[in-house]
Design a protein around this motif. Structure first.
Motif, PDB file in Angstrom:
ATOM      1  N   VAL A 260       9.691 -46.489  11.705  1.00 32.86           N
ATOM      2  CA  VAL A 260       9.070 -45.255  12.335  1.00 32.86           C
ATOM      3  C   VAL A 260       9.732 -43.574  12.093  1.00 32.86           C
ATOM      4  O   VAL A 260       9.520 -42.617  11.217  1.00 32.86           O
ATOM      5  CB  VAL A 260       8.442 -44.982  13.270  1.00 32.86           C
ATOM      6  CG1 VAL A 260       7.314 -43.333  12.933  1.00 32.86           C
ATOM      7  CG2 VAL A 260       7.203 -45.571  13.556  1.00 32.86           C
ATOM      8  N   ILE A 261      11.163 -43.867  12.287  1.00 28.93           N
ATOM      9  CA  ILE A 261      12.396 -42.729  12.312  1.00 28.93           C
ATOM     10  C   ILE A 261      12.678 -43.100  10.795  1.00 28.93           C
ATOM     11  O   ILE A 261      13.245 -42.502  10.054  1.00 28.93           O
ATOM     12  CB  ILE A 261      13.066 -42.530  13.514  1.00 28.93           C
ATOM     13  CG1 ILE A 261      12.163 -42.736  14.659  1.00 28.93           C
ATOM     14  CG2 ILE A 261      13.452 -41.496  13.253  1.00 28.93           C
ATOM     15  CD1 ILE A 261      11.529 -40.691  14.891  1.00 28.93           C
ATOM     16  N   ASN A 262      13.028 -44.308  10.340  1.00 30.10           N
ATOM     17  CA  ASN A 262      14.105 -44.375   9.627  1.00 30.10           C
ATOM     18  C   ASN A 262      13.584 -44.023   8.514  1.00 30.10           C
ATOM     19  O   ASN A 262      13.953 -44.325   7.205  1.00 30.10           O
ATOM     20  CB  ASN A 262      15.474 -46.178   9.415  1.00 30.10           C
ATOM     21  CG  ASN A 262      15.528 -46.390  10.816  1.00 30.10           C
ATOM     22  OD1 ASN A 262      16.016 -45.251  11.459  1.00 30.10           O
ATOM     23  ND2 ASN A 262      15.870 -47.532  10.782  1.00 30.10           N
ATOM     24  N   ALA A 263      12.727 -44.713   8.427  1.00 27.54           N
ATOM     25  CA  ALA A 263      11.809 -44.626   6.490  1.00 27.54           C
ATOM     26  C   ALA A 263      11.952 -43.433   6.244  1.00 27.54           C
ATOM     27  O   ALA A 263      11.948 -42.382   5.338  1.00 27.54           O
ATOM     28  CB  ALA A 263      10.448 -45.441   7.075  1.00 27.54           C
ATOM     29  N   TYR A 264      11.377 -42.442   7.107  1.00 30.06           N
ATOM     30  CA  TYR A 264      11.242 -40.671   7.325  1.00 30.06           C
ATOM     31  C   TYR A 264      13.132 -40.720   6.647  1.00 30.06           C
ATOM     32  O   TYR A 264      13.230 -39.657   5.879  1.00 30.06           O
ATOM     33  CB  TYR A 264      10.816 -40.457   8.255  1.00 30.06           C
ATOM     34  CG  TYR A 264      10.817 -38.390   8.257  1.00 30.06           C
ATOM     35  CD1 TYR A 264       9.824 -38.165   7.492  1.00 30.06           C
ATOM     36  CD2 TYR A 264      11.663 -37.976   8.441  1.00 30.06           C
ATOM     37  CE1 TYR A 264       9.833 -36.254   7.530  1.00 30.06           C
ATOM     38  CE2 TYR A 264      11.672 -36.745   8.499  1.00 30.06           C
ATOM     39  CZ  TYR A 264      10.652 -35.466   7.965  1.00 30.06           C
ATOM     40  OH  TYR A 264      10.754 -34.163   7.406  1.00 30.06           O
TER      41      TYR A 264
ATOM     42  N   VAL B 218       4.353 -46.633   8.338  1.00 29.03           N
ATOM     43  CA  VAL B 218       5.666 -46.754   7.826  1.00 29.03           C
ATOM     44  C   VAL B 218       5.898 -45.999   6.987  1.00 29.03           C
ATOM     45  O   VAL B 218       6.702 -45.493   6.037  1.00 29.03           O
ATOM     46  CB  VAL B 218       6.368 -47.762   8.117  1.00 29.03           C
ATOM     47  CG1 VAL B 218       7.478 -47.843   6.904  1.00 29.03           C
ATOM     48  CG2 VAL B 218       6.663 -48.226   9.269  1.00 29.03           C
ATOM     49  N   ALA B 219       4.428 -46.814   5.837  1.00 30.19           N
ATOM     50  CA  ALA B 219       4.923 -46.176   3.861  1.00 30.19           C
ATOM     51  C   ALA B 219       4.217 -44.543   4.315  1.00 30.19           C
ATOM     52  O   ALA B 219       5.217 -43.803   3.510  1.00 30.19           O
ATOM     53  CB  ALA B 219       3.853 -46.843   3.765  1.00 30.19           C
ATOM     54  N   ALA B 220       3.605 -44.076   4.878  1.00 31.89           N
ATOM     55  CA  ALA B 220       3.294 -42.044   5.006  1.00 31.89           C
ATOM     56  C   ALA B 220       4.483 -41.988   5.597  1.00 31.89           C
ATOM     57  O   ALA B 220       4.683 -40.440   5.442  1.00 31.89           O
ATOM     58  CB  ALA B 220       2.252 -42.638   6.225  1.00 31.89           C
ATOM     59  N   ARG B 221       4.415 -42.896   6.838  1.00 30.01           N
ATOM     60  CA  ARG B 221       6.044 -41.827   6.901  1.00 30.01           C
ATOM     61  C   ARG B 221       7.265 -42.091   5.941  1.00 30.01           C
ATOM     62  O   ARG B 221       8.245 -40.529   5.630  1.00 30.01           O
ATOM     63  CB  ARG B 221       6.704 -42.461   8.247  1.00 30.01           C
ATOM     64  CG  ARG B 221       6.404 -42.131   9.468  1.00 30.01           C
ATOM     65  CD  ARG B 221       6.521 -40.853   9.969  1.00 30.01           C
ATOM     66  NE  ARG B 221       7.558 -40.685  10.939  1.00 30.01           N
ATOM     67  CZ  ARG B 221       8.318 -39.850  10.883  1.00 30.01           C
ATOM     68  NH1 ARG B 221       7.716 -38.980  10.835  1.00 30.01           N
ATOM     69  NH2 ARG B 221       9.607 -39.501  11.035  1.00 30.01           N
TER      70      ARG B 221
END
Length: 499
Positions: free
Chosen positions: A56-60, A108-111
């Motif tokens: 959730v953090i890493n994808a962004y 995750v994709a949206a992030r």
């Protein structure tokens, strides 16, 4: 209307436009810490595993850190205003998708997509500021406002995240971006000056864009995932790090020979630009211990809830704001940015040094508050000066590139700090537990080590600042009052404009 009245209204619009840009930046900066506070609620609701939750953090971060340099340069070539507005639209739309997420994959994709919008928005802001405020006194003031938002916004996010998560639910940490994004976009459309870049023909280097974006994304991924999870000596960490460095080397070789390079390497000939970005990597990496490890200490050892943690960081935030907005610009004009930066970095070091003395049975007023106050003074003077130096002598057509570079080094520094400090802290805490220490003692020992290492990184930033960055030009040292006198409208209107 008289000419003076027209100039007064134009000047006021510039300062309002600055506020609009800073609100856009604040929304981006808040996002990471707001999400950090809500992670336990997100995990419980969507059923993330501990390793899955990190994405959730890493994808962004991967999308954001990887695209900043490219977005800044494209802003120069096309339109900084257009890049800002497009990024704002992407970020706001993806905030809706994040808030409406009902599955792990959707969130995750949206992030990741939200990180793309964040990079597009923030990469060009500093470049727009330096072109909107060309006079040194005005520019120092404007950069001070921006620096406060960029550096203190994270601690504001802790407070906002605690309030939203506790009073409503985690979905609203994303939904709250929507009205802010819409209002910011409407005002930006009205207030931001139209600009047109030189066109893609002046730097449409597709190969260079692919190389640097891939290198930065892989570098950020390596630091936030395998390095943090498995350690710096792990085979996966070393292999991915080596590939990232090869991509960086290939990018440099490409830019040195390309007819229209995406990033003209001549920008790095400036000692102040190169030095200030090196300082930022080190300083931000060291500062990460202040916010990340400080949060963990308050949560796991002193047992603070999210709202209490947010309030605990307020002294640093308030002090940084008071100095960045009210005083640092005057100091920069009087003594020069370098002579303000170095004492400010020493203050950051002093705050980190205080935190190395935390104890398992510590109290806020003895262990935390003094460090917050000292740190706030140091950061409130250091970071406006650092950003002034990072944009010094930049040609107008490269302002977006320099702005993207500043944001990129901040992200790399943050990822570096997370990977190094979190890994060392966890490893040392485990060793202390094996030696029979209590949970509180083991955790505190790990955090102490992290603060020591963070202090070392901040001290290295001081050394680089002294050795690499050049003294300020004669204007700042020899005739600050004359320079201020050359801008009477600014002096007469700056407070009313900001109010």
């Amino acid at each position: 209307m008289t000419t003076d009245t027209t100039e007064t209204e134009t000047d006021r619009e510039r300062w309002i436009a600055l506020v609009v840009l800073c609100v856009g930046m604040l929304m981006i900066v808040l996002d990471t810490t707001v999400v950090n506070v809500a992670l336990p609620s997100i995990q419980n609701d969507l059923g993330f595993t501990s390793s899955g939750l990190a994405w959730v953090i890493n994808a962004y971060l991967i999308a954001f850190g990887g695209l900043l340099l490219l977005a800044g340069r494209l802003g120069d070539l096309l339109s900084r205003r257009g890049m800002f507005l497009s990024g704002l639209a992407v970020f706001t739309a993806c905030s809706v998708l994040c808030g409406a997420s009902t599955s792990q994959e959707m969130l995750v994709a949206a992030r990741f997509a939200q990180g793309i919008g964040g990079a597009m928005t923030s990469a060009v802001i500093l470049g727009m500021i330096v072109t909107m405020f060309p006079k040194p006194a005005e520019q120092a003031k404007a950069i001070g406002v921006f620096a406060f938002v960029a550096s203190a916004g994270g601690s504001i996010g802790l407070l906002a995240g605690g309030v939203l998560t506790d009073t409503i639910n985690w979905h609203w940490i994303f939904f709250i971006n929507v009205p802010i994004g819409v209002v910011t976009a409407v005002l930006a459309t009205r207030l931001l000056p139209h600009d047109r870049g030189a066109g893609l023909s002046a730097g449409a280097d597709v190969a260079g864009a692919v190389l640097i974006t891939s290198a930065l994304m892989l570098l950020v991924y390596t630091m936030v995932k395998p390095a943090a999870d498995k350690g710096w000596g792990a085979t996966e960490t070393l292999a991915l790090g080596a590939i990232a460095l090869v991509l960086v080397a290939a990018f440099v070789a490409r830019e040195a020979t390309a007819k229209t390079p995406l990033v003209p390497l001549g920008i790095f000939r400036s000692r102040n630009i190169t030095g200030s970005n090196l300082v930022q990597v080190l300083a931000v990496a060291g500062m990460f211990g202040m916010f990340f490890m400080g949060t963990l200490y308050l949560q796991r050892v002193l047992h603070y809830d999210p709202l209490q943690i947010g309030f605990a960081f307020l002294p640093a935030t308030v002090t940084m704001g008071a100095l960045s907005i009210g005083y640092t610009d005057k100091l920069i004009m009087r003594f020069g940015a370098r002579n303000v930066l170095i004492p400010g970095l020493v203050g950051v070091c002093a705050g980190l040094a205080w935190l190395t003395q935390i104890s398992p049975d510590g109290t806020y007023w003895v262990d935390i508050f003094p460090a917050m106050a000292i740190f706030g003074v140091g950061a409130g003077t250091a970071f406006p000066a650092l950003m002034t130096l990072a944009m010094s002598g930049v040609e107008p057509e490269q302002a977006g590139l320099a702005s993207g570079l500043v944001n990129t080094t901040a992200q790399v520094g943050g990822a570096l700090g997370l990977a190094v400090l979190a890994t060392l802290s966890a490893t040392h805490s485990d060793k202390l537990r094996e030696q029979g220490k209590s949970t509180a003692e083991a955790l505190t020992g790990g955090y102490q080590l992290a603060f020591v290492v963070g202090l070392g990184l901040a001290l290295a930033a001081v050394v680089v600042a002294i050795a690499v960055i050049q003294p300020a030009p004669a204007m700042a040292h020899g005739a600050p009052e004359a320079e201020l006198d050359d801008a009477p409208d600014y002096e007469a209107q700056r407070e009313p404009a900001l109010s």
